[in-house]
Design an enzyme around this catalytic site. Structure first.
Site, PDB file in Angstrom:
ATOM      1  N   THR A  90       0.842  -1.195   0.000  1.00  0.00           N
ATOM      2  CA  THR A  90       0.000   0.000   0.000  1.00  0.00           C
ATOM      3  C   THR A  90       0.879   1.247   0.000  1.00  0.00           C
ATOM      4  OG1 THR A  90      -1.580  -1.296   1.267  1.00  0.00           O
ATOM      5  CG2 THR A  90      -2.019   1.055   1.079  1.00  0.00           C
ATOM      6  N   LYS A 118       7.053  12.857  21.832  1.00  0.00           N
ATOM      7  CA  LYS A 118       7.105  13.835  22.941  1.00  0.00           C
ATOM      8  C   LYS A 118       5.738  14.032  23.574  1.00  0.00           C
ATOM      9  CE  LYS A 118      10.047  16.423  19.908  1.00  0.00           C
ATOM     10  NZ  LYS A 118      10.071  17.703  19.182  1.00  0.00           N
ATOM     11  N   ARG A 139      -2.410   5.149   7.064  1.00  0.00           N
ATOM     12  CA  ARG A 139      -2.718   3.803   7.549  1.00  0.00           C
ATOM     13  C   ARG A 139      -2.556   3.831   9.063  1.00  0.00           C
ATOM     14  NH1 ARG A 139      -0.762  -2.083   5.655  1.00  0.00           N
ATOM     15  NH2 ARG A 139      -2.330  -1.549   4.105  1.00  0.00           N
ATOM     16  N   HIS A 172     -10.484  -1.094   4.272  1.00  0.00           N
ATOM     17  CA  HIS A 172      -9.298  -0.876   3.446  1.00  0.00           C
ATOM     18  C   HIS A 172      -9.848  -0.585   2.042  1.00  0.00           C
ATOM     19  CE1 HIS A 172      -5.322  -0.903   1.980  1.00  0.00           C
ATOM     20  NE2 HIS A 172      -4.881  -2.062   2.426  1.00  0.00           N
TER      21      HIS A 172
HETATM   22  N1   CP Z   1      -2.470  -5.530   0.816  1.00  0.00           N
HETATM   23  C1   CP Z   1      -1.834  -4.729   1.685  1.00  0.00           C
HETATM   24  O1   CP Z   1      -2.468  -3.850   2.321  1.00  0.00           O
HETATM   25  O2   CP Z   1      -0.493  -4.936   1.787  1.00  0.00           O
HETATM   26  P1   CP Z   1       0.519  -4.143   2.725  1.00  0.00           P
HETATM   27  O3   CP Z   1       0.086  -4.413   4.156  1.00  0.00           O
HETATM   28  O4   CP Z   1       1.870  -4.644   2.404  1.00  0.00           O
HETATM   29  O5   CP Z   1       0.356  -2.665   2.421  1.00  0.00           O
END
Ligand code: CP
Length: 361
Positions: A90, A118, A139, A172
């Site tokens: 990602t 901090k 993320r 996701h």
């Molecule tokens: N598919 C996926 O989200 O892979 P990564 O966790 O490597 O980003």
């Protein structure tokens, strides 16, 4: 009736009390997305448009002149990649997608090197990014955090687009969009995604890619889903309720081998033990029956596809990789094109790309 208020006009508690489809509408505008936060934002028409745009970008980028055209699209824009959970695909595909459309990139991948160490709050960190960057891709292990930040920045008067690159074990959306694109391409000569059966296998309870993809697939006609998992890792009730309300037939089973021959697409996933409440909690579950082995290729339909969001552990034997139905490496690369399409759309560059494609490709 659709709520006509802007995100900056609604309180957080009131927003959260809404049905998720009504909440999703607050993150779109009339032509597309303002943020990319949840699968519920995407209609079938929009998925088709994003898939077409991704293909145009892919084809344009093949020629040096086309690649230069794409790189000028967003050369004045900057994006922050804020990844507080591990990622390979990602992160790298978003970084590459930004490069394709000419965006400059900053990154924080470890809060130990940011002022969070901090004691700065995550909210203040993200608000800080919005002072320097035109978009934030994040993320996070915190479910709903990307949505919370989109709301907060709207109220702070700095509503830069936020892309959810994986949040908690709930969503996701960009992975699900690249999965849809992979299915669109795989079934291009077989009537598209309509009428197809997808078998989801593995840790379906905590697999956020499965949750978002089931939502997107439910927008297609006559689709069917089979969820194959050990009891303790079976898909959650909220997804099943969504499928029932969309009139999508589904089955639950723990007998993977009985489902293989029925599948148009098989979507394997690993055990997501990073979400275990106590270390090793799911280690005792026998997952050996939930893997795709070379011998299964003989049972798989010649037109079917085998997918995996990756990373994989033992869910698919490497001996399977050579088979043309194993599309997971292509699926991964598709992520770069779909993410470039999403970013171009967020900044209103969609038509410029379509026009260039029509004139030059
Ligand atoms: N598919 C996926 O989200 O892979 P990564 O966790 O490597 O980003």
């Amino acid at each position: 009736m659709t709520d006509s208020r802007a995100l900056s006009d609604i309180g957080w508690d009131e927003l959260q009390a809404l049905d998720i489809a009504d909440r999703a509408a607050f993150f779109n505008h009339s032509d597309g997305e303002h943020h990319v936060l949840m699968a519920q934002q995407f209609s079938r028409e929009r998925m088709d448009a994003i898939g077409h745009l991704a293909t145009c970008i892919r084809q344009i980028a093949k020629e040096e002149e086309g690649a230069r055209f794409l790189q000028h699209l967003l050369w004045t824009k900057r994006t922050m990649l804020y990844f507080t959970q591990p990622s390979s695909r990602t992160f790298l595909s978003f970084s590459s997608a930004c490069r394709i459309v000419g965006m400059d990139r900053g990154e924080v991948r470890d809060i130990a090197i940011s002022s969070e160490v901090k004691g700065e709050t995550r909210e203040d960190s993200v608000r800080t990014f919005s002072s320097y960057y035109d978009m934030i891709i994040m993320r996070t292990e915190i479910g709903g955090f990307a949505e919370r930040m989109a709301w907060l920045l709207a109220h702070a008067g700095r509503p830069v687009p936020i892309i959810n690159a994986g949040s908690g074990s709930d969503q996701h959306p960009t992975q699900a969009l690249l999965d849809i694109y992979t299915l669109q391409r795989s079934f291009e000569k077989r009537g598209g995604i309509d009428g197809k059966s997808t078998v989801f296998v593995g840790d379906l309870m905590r697999g956020r890619t499965v949750r978002s993809l089931a939502q997107l697939l439910s927008a297609y006609d006559d689709v069917r889903m089979i969820f194959v998992a050990p009891d303790k890792l079976q898909i959650r009730e909220d997804i099943l309720a969504m499928l029932r309300s969309a009139n999508v037939p589904y089955e639950l089973t723990d007998d993977f081998e009985s489902t293989i021959a029925q599948a148009d697409a098989i979507y394997m996933t690993r055990v997501q033990d990073e979400w275990d409440n106590t270390p090793g909690e799911t280690g005792s579950i026998d997952i050996s029956r939930f893997s795709f082995r070379e011998e299964h290729l003989r049972v798989l339909s010649p037109d079917a596809v085998l997918m995996h969001p990756f990373p994989r552990r033992h869910e698919i034997e490497p001996q399977v990789d050579h088979d043309p139905r194993a599309v997971y490496w292509r699926q991964m690369r598709n992520g770069m094109w779909v993410r470039a399409a999403l970013i171009a759309g967020l900044f209103g560059r969609e038509q410029a790309i379509l026009d260039y494609h029509d004139a030059n490709v």
